[in-house]
Scaffold this motif. Structure first.
Motif, PDB file in Angstrom:
ATOM      1  N   LEU A  13      24.737  29.201  26.423  1.00  0.00           N
ATOM      2  CA  LEU A  13      25.797  30.148  26.064  1.00  0.00           C
ATOM      3  C   LEU A  13      25.288  31.580  26.034  1.00  0.00           C
ATOM      4  O   LEU A  13      25.976  32.502  26.483  1.00  0.00           O
ATOM      5  CB  LEU A  13      26.398  29.768  24.713  1.00  0.00           C
ATOM      6  N   ALA A  14      24.083  31.779  25.528  1.00  0.00           N
ATOM      7  CA  ALA A  14      23.500  33.120  25.492  1.00  0.00           C
ATOM      8  C   ALA A  14      23.266  33.639  26.905  1.00  0.00           C
ATOM      9  O   ALA A  14      23.529  34.815  27.200  1.00  0.00           O
ATOM     10  CB  ALA A  14      22.195  33.109  24.705  1.00  0.00           C
ATOM     11  N   THR A  15      22.801  32.774  27.787  1.00  0.00           N
ATOM     12  CA  THR A  15      22.575  33.167  29.180  1.00  0.00           C
ATOM     13  C   THR A  15      23.873  33.556  29.861  1.00  0.00           C
ATOM     14  O   THR A  15      23.935  34.559  30.571  1.00  0.00           O
ATOM     15  CB  THR A  15      21.895  32.024  29.949  1.00  0.00           C
ATOM     16  N   VAL A  16      24.906  32.780  29.637  1.00  0.00           N
ATOM     17  CA  VAL A  16      26.217  33.091  30.218  1.00  0.00           C
ATOM     18  C   VAL A  16      26.735  34.414  29.670  1.00  0.00           C
ATOM     19  O   VAL A  16      27.238  35.257  30.422  1.00  0.00           O
ATOM     20  CB  VAL A  16      27.226  31.947  29.955  1.00  0.00           C
ATOM     21  N   ALA A  17      26.599  34.616  28.382  1.00  0.00           N
ATOM     22  CA  ALA A  17      27.094  35.859  27.771  1.00  0.00           C
ATOM     23  C   ALA A  17      26.356  37.072  28.325  1.00  0.00           C
ATOM     24  O   ALA A  17      26.971  38.098  28.643  1.00  0.00           O
ATOM     25  CB  ALA A  17      26.937  35.797  26.254  1.00  0.00           C
ATOM     26  N   LEU A  18      25.047  36.975  28.463  1.00  0.00           N
ATOM     27  CA  LEU A  18      24.275  38.085  29.023  1.00  0.00           C
ATOM     28  C   LEU A  18      24.582  38.283  30.505  1.00  0.00           C
ATOM     29  O   LEU A  18      24.624  39.414  30.991  1.00  0.00           O
ATOM     30  CB  LEU A  18      22.778  37.846  28.815  1.00  0.00           C
ATOM     31  N   GLY A  19      24.814  37.201  31.209  1.00  0.00           N
ATOM     32  CA  GLY A  19      25.153  37.300  32.626  1.00  0.00           C
ATOM     33  C   GLY A  19      26.488  37.967  32.858  1.00  0.00           C
ATOM     34  O   GLY A  19      26.692  38.658  33.860  1.00  0.00           O
ATOM     35  N   MET A  20      27.417  37.791  31.936  1.00  0.00           N
ATOM     36  CA  MET A  20      28.734  38.401  32.077  1.00  0.00           C
ATOM     37  C   MET A  20      28.682  39.926  31.945  1.00  0.00           C
ATOM     38  O   MET A  20      29.570  40.619  32.414  1.00  0.00           O
ATOM     39  CB  MET A  20      29.711  37.843  31.036  1.00  0.00           C
ATOM     40  N   ILE A  35      32.771  32.871  35.491  1.00  0.00           N
ATOM     41  CA  ILE A  35      33.110  32.327  34.168  1.00  0.00           C
ATOM     42  C   ILE A  35      33.325  30.824  34.256  1.00  0.00           C
ATOM     43  O   ILE A  35      32.852  30.058  33.413  1.00  0.00           O
ATOM     44  CB  ILE A  35      34.343  33.040  33.598  1.00  0.00           C
ATOM     45  N   GLY A  36      34.032  30.380  35.289  1.00  0.00           N
ATOM     46  CA  GLY A  36      34.266  28.944  35.473  1.00  0.00           C
ATOM     47  C   GLY A  36      32.974  28.173  35.671  1.00  0.00           C
ATOM     48  O   GLY A  36      32.785  27.087  35.117  1.00  0.00           O
TER      49      GLY A  36
END
Length: 73
Positions: A13-20, A35-36
């Motif tokens: 989740l942290a990786t996804v948040a930073l990637g966004m 996002i998907g």
């Protein structure tokens, strides 16, 4: 074992948040795809107990679904 799963989910989740954060100049369709894929990877990994195949499969399915989402006004 549950601690490792929680750590993997939290790190994902942290990786996804930073990637966004890098999505500011993406098109809406590209953003939906990213996002998907991120959400699919987290869900696929969680449902399969953290297996690589489940994570990759979830990312692929989530990416396709995110890519096909159309906003209706």
């Amino acid at each position: 074992m549950k601690t490792i799963k929680k750590l993997v989910v939290t790190a994902s989740l942290a990786t996804v948040a930073l990637g966004m954060a890098g999505c500011s100049n993406m098109s809406k369709q590209d953003r939906n795809t990213a996002i998907g894929a991120g959400a699919g990877a987290v869900i696929g990994g969680a449902l399969t107990g953290g297996s690589a195949a489940g994570t990759v499969g979830g990312a692929a399915v989530g990416g396709v679904i995110g890519n096909q989402v159309k906003q209706t006004n």
